[in-house]
Write an enzyme that holds these catalytic residues in place. Sequence first.
Site, mmCIF file in Angstrom:
data_model
loop_
_atom_site.group_PDB
_atom_site.id
_atom_site.type_symbol
_atom_site.label_atom_id
_atom_site.label_comp_id
_atom_site.label_asym_id
_atom_site.label_seq_id
_atom_site.Cartn_x
_atom_site.Cartn_y
_atom_site.Cartn_z
ATOM 1 N N ARG B 120 -26.097 153.013 -82.772
ATOM 2 C CA ARG B 120 -26.243 152.236 -81.536
ATOM 3 C C ARG B 120 -27.608 151.559 -81.404
ATOM 4 O O ARG B 120 -28.040 151.250 -80.292
ATOM 5 C CB ARG B 120 -25.984 153.101 -80.301
ATOM 6 C CG ARG B 120 -24.606 153.724 -80.288
ATOM 7 C CD ARG B 120 -24.213 154.216 -78.900
ATOM 8 N NE ARG B 120 -23.023 155.040 -79.010
ATOM 9 C CZ ARG B 120 -23.046 156.369 -79.102
ATOM 10 N NH1 ARG B 120 -24.192 157.015 -79.047
ATOM 11 N NH2 ARG B 120 -21.924 157.038 -79.209
ATOM 12 N N LYS B 142 -29.923 136.074 -82.797
ATOM 13 C CA LYS B 142 -28.511 136.011 -83.175
ATOM 14 C C LYS B 142 -28.303 136.730 -84.497
ATOM 15 O O LYS B 142 -28.945 136.402 -85.491
ATOM 16 C CB LYS B 142 -28.075 134.559 -83.343
ATOM 17 C CG LYS B 142 -27.886 133.824 -82.045
ATOM 18 C CD LYS B 142 -27.202 132.506 -82.354
ATOM 19 C CE LYS B 142 -27.087 131.619 -81.145
ATOM 20 N NZ LYS B 142 -26.411 130.356 -81.505
ATOM 21 N N GLU B 184 -33.718 121.192 -90.104
ATOM 22 C CA GLU B 184 -33.885 121.913 -88.835
ATOM 23 C C GLU B 184 -35.219 121.558 -88.175
ATOM 24 O O GLU B 184 -35.324 121.556 -86.960
ATOM 25 C CB GLU B 184 -33.784 123.429 -89.046
ATOM 26 C CG GLU B 184 -32.403 123.912 -89.448
ATOM 27 C CD GLU B 184 -31.366 123.931 -88.303
ATOM 28 O OE1 GLU B 184 -31.767 123.868 -87.115
ATOM 29 O OE2 GLU B 184 -30.165 124.002 -88.602
ATOM 30 N N LYS B 226 -38.334 126.402 -81.065
ATOM 31 C CA LYS B 226 -37.175 127.264 -80.848
ATOM 32 C C LYS B 226 -37.523 128.424 -79.912
ATOM 33 O O LYS B 226 -36.739 128.769 -79.019
ATOM 34 C CB LYS B 226 -36.634 127.801 -82.182
ATOM 35 C CG LYS B 226 -35.381 128.633 -81.962
ATOM 36 C CD LYS B 226 -34.510 128.781 -83.163
ATOM 37 C CE LYS B 226 -33.241 129.538 -82.773
ATOM 38 N NZ LYS B 226 -32.447 129.934 -83.935
ATOM 39 N N GLU B 236 -27.861 131.702 -74.476
ATOM 40 C CA GLU B 236 -27.159 130.469 -74.787
ATOM 41 C C GLU B 236 -26.235 130.029 -73.655
ATOM 42 O O GLU B 236 -25.099 129.629 -73.876
ATOM 43 C CB GLU B 236 -26.356 130.651 -76.080
ATOM 44 C CG GLU B 236 -26.086 129.341 -76.776
ATOM 45 C CD GLU B 236 -25.604 129.540 -78.218
ATOM 46 O OE1 GLU B 236 -24.898 130.508 -78.477
ATOM 47 O OE2 GLU B 236 -25.943 128.704 -79.052
ATOM 48 N N ARG B 240 -30.348 126.471 -74.275
ATOM 49 C CA ARG B 240 -30.284 126.802 -75.694
ATOM 50 C C ARG B 240 -29.249 125.969 -76.438
ATOM 51 O O ARG B 240 -29.343 125.802 -77.660
ATOM 52 C CB ARG B 240 -29.991 128.303 -75.855
ATOM 53 C CG ARG B 240 -30.207 128.805 -77.257
ATOM 54 C CD ARG B 240 -30.345 130.311 -77.306
ATOM 55 N NE ARG B 240 -30.259 130.789 -78.672
ATOM 56 C CZ ARG B 240 -30.450 132.053 -79.061
ATOM 57 N NH1 ARG B 240 -30.739 132.946 -78.148
ATOM 58 N NH2 ARG B 240 -30.358 132.401 -80.307
ATOM 59 N N ASN B 244 -28.240 122.920 -80.741
ATOM 60 C CA ASN B 244 -27.072 122.579 -81.551
ATOM 61 C C ASN B 244 -26.955 121.086 -81.835
ATOM 62 O O ASN B 244 -25.886 120.625 -82.241
ATOM 63 C CB ASN B 244 -25.808 123.093 -80.870
ATOM 64 C CG ASN B 244 -25.773 124.609 -80.851
ATOM 65 O OD1 ASN B 244 -26.016 125.244 -81.857
ATOM 66 N ND2 ASN B 244 -25.515 125.171 -79.688
ATOM 67 N N HIS B 247 -24.854 119.939 -84.728
ATOM 68 C CA HIS B 247 -24.062 121.087 -85.160
ATOM 69 C C HIS B 247 -22.564 120.941 -84.897
ATOM 70 O O HIS B 247 -21.771 121.573 -85.581
ATOM 71 C CB HIS B 247 -24.581 122.372 -84.510
ATOM 72 C CG HIS B 247 -25.811 122.918 -85.185
ATOM 73 N ND1 HIS B 247 -26.984 122.202 -85.258
ATOM 74 C CD2 HIS B 247 -26.046 124.086 -85.841
ATOM 75 C CE1 HIS B 247 -27.895 122.916 -85.908
ATOM 76 N NE2 HIS B 247 -27.360 124.067 -86.266
ATOM 77 N N HIS B 251 -20.960 121.658 -88.188
ATOM 78 C CA HIS B 251 -20.054 122.780 -88.443
ATOM 79 C C HIS B 251 -18.696 122.292 -88.935
ATOM 80 O O HIS B 251 -18.072 122.919 -89.795
ATOM 81 C CB HIS B 251 -19.858 123.613 -87.168
ATOM 82 C CG HIS B 251 -20.995 124.541 -86.890
ATOM 83 N ND1 HIS B 251 -21.283 125.009 -85.627
ATOM 84 C CD2 HIS B 251 -21.915 125.097 -87.711
ATOM 85 C CE1 HIS B 251 -22.333 125.818 -85.695
ATOM 86 N NE2 HIS B 251 -22.742 125.881 -86.935
ATOM 87 N N HIS B 264 -26.149 124.366 -95.133
ATOM 88 C CA HIS B 264 -26.075 124.215 -93.680
ATOM 89 C C HIS B 264 -26.953 123.055 -93.181
ATOM 90 O O HIS B 264 -26.518 122.215 -92.392
ATOM 91 C CB HIS B 264 -26.482 125.525 -92.996
ATOM 92 C CG HIS B 264 -26.531 125.441 -91.508
ATOM 93 N ND1 HIS B 264 -25.397 125.269 -90.740
ATOM 94 C CD2 HIS B 264 -27.573 125.473 -90.638
ATOM 95 C CE1 HIS B 264 -25.744 125.223 -89.460
ATOM 96 N NE2 HIS B 264 -27.049 125.340 -89.375
#
Lengths: 367, 367
Positions: B120, B142, B184, B226, B236, B240, B244, B247, B251, B264
């Site tokens: 945990r 993330k 990026e 960032k 997000e 935030r 993207n 993206h 994506h 990416h």
Amino acid sequence: MQIIRVETPSAKYDVVTGSGLLETLAPRIERIAGRLPRRVFVLTSAPIWALWGEVFSASFAEPPIILFLEPGEKFKTLGSVEKLLREMARAGGDRGSLLIAFGGGIVGDVGGFLAAIYMRGISYVQVPTTFLAQVDSSVGGKTGVNLPEGKNLVGSFNHPLAVFADIGVLGTLPDRELRAGLMESVKAGIIRDRALVRFMEENAEAVLDRDAKALEKVIAASIRMKAGVVNRDERENGLRMILNLGHTVGHALEQATGYKVLLHGEAVGWGMIAALYLGRKRGTITGGQFERLQTLIHLYGPLPELNLKAKKIIAATGSDKKNVGGVRRFVLPVGIGDAGVVEDVAPPELVAAVSYMLAQAGPAPAK
Amino acid sequence: MQIIRVETPSAKYDVVTGSGLLETLAPRIERIAGRLPRRVFVLTSAPIWALWGEVFSASFAEPPIILFLEPGEKFKTLGSVEKLLREMARAGGDRGSLLIAFGGGIVGDVGGFLAAIYMRGISYVQVPTTFLAQVDSSVGGKTGVNLPEGKNLVGSFNHPLAVFADIGVLGTLPDRELRAGLMESVKAGIIRDRALVRFMEENAEAVLDRDAKALEKVIAASIRMKAGVVNRDERENGLRMILNLGHTVGHALEQATGYKVLLHGEAVGWGMIAALYLGRKRGTITGGQFERLQTLIHLYGPLPELNLKAKKIIAATGSDKKNVGGVRRFVLPVGIGDAGVVEDVAPPELVAAVSYMLAQAGPAPAK
């Protein structure tokens, strides 16, 4: 109906206990969540759903998506988690989806963990269906699964939006499970609530007969005790340790019997006997308190016989997850209604306590 | 050396970037964690460890326990996670253990997730070894893995104790990966940092030659951007989203090519071209700004050719995890150094933007 508030640094939510909650679930959740999202998932087990699925579904305008977890500890695995996560993805679950965990402790643990990690976290609600899950595993935010290397080694702290503990669903609970679950209430009384100890002493018959009023009182008091502790120590750094009364030896008993012989509450019942013995030897409880509390435990028995050697049990106490840096921790009762944690239990003391417990648990029925 | 502070409601930690960090890692971690625990785990990949393992280990008095993740997106799975968790349990990892994620973005994502769910939650430190991981995936908390149903569908928000982004390890990074990662930084400039846009326009040669000073400047500015956004919107929910930029289409390109053709950053580069086109059509950027930013993207190219139909890309934009309740979100540049989110991009606009992008990306080299 009683409402107990849980307030930790990371979450605030209500635990509602009483009768008739299942019949009114959807509007109750809507009141908390604003409105129901497009995708509502229900994690449950086939036996529970066969008994209560119709009642559960009646209050939902749109039928929720049902996910089944096979019953039993051996399905509390990452394999099951992966399968369920994939079902959620295929059913179009998004970040706004809601999950309802409807079942016993394993469903609650797995459901809370699914909600913790699906798309990095979605909301969830606990609807526990066993006594143990209602008083114990649905409060505190502990979620997770087992590894072959040990129980509950994987998981997260993740609090639900709300918990609805319906007394009515306990009507179909096997008697042995009820009695085992009640050990957690006995524990709650011993560590924090003298009035609960007295109530359970004086109303054992009504409680075991599943009188709704008596059950609600015991359940609410047990939840209130746990919520009070969790509110002050969310991450189990200090006070929350006292919830483990009976668990050091209890977990060892479960492990030594391969999790197949004892229900968790039964193992904790025996573990509390060992802890009471240690407390009496160290003088944290009197001889009179020792007798009284031991009698209370047996009142909600019978606890199953144990066919084990002390040595095996003692070896198993060494592998408890709560041991940090190799220290073996014990929770001892302090009078009736308080408890403390010690870390200096020497091997001979432990042997004496476990031997006392085993002498009670032999083939001759414990009295 | 530069230190960027990340402060979210749930975590406060430093991102340190500069040269020579790897050689002094153990004392740096000790300064933050108090002292090193009995079990220090390092999650890494065999190629990285072959190059840098000796340098990494030199500052540790006791050798850490090395866990290997096989390189490649196809090992970013719950299966890998289970295998690694079991290794940790067998090696005696407890709640006080520490994990160091030493590798690229996948190692960081998997390592952060392991730390989130082992018992945990245990502490972890990020030591990213690719440009992309240094500027992007090591900040923001993330973590997670893929499902067969989609990328990053499982995970949690889990911040490290600290991030050490060593410029020196970028020396062994393939040129294509460096260029892709720099997309990026281009994105960081476009959405939040005009000065970074100018610096990258004026110093492309030094940056691409891996001049330590120039790289440190670009990396620190990108991380600072960032961190500033994450500090204000940890989960997000709003701001935030602007991270993207590029993206939505990016994506879709990755998905439509099975994650096998494009890095990416390359997909994001092309996605930004589409987003710039949309912004110009809607007037959120001028024609001059459009030209300038498009030139900047190609300056850090070349971006690979795309052999795809617009239809396929557009279909793939519908399955983005960021879409809640079926809404397709787009981030558009607003001038140079700002951005906003729109949810009302109509299919014909999208077709036009994707077609423009594809016209540039055809077999004739993009200019």
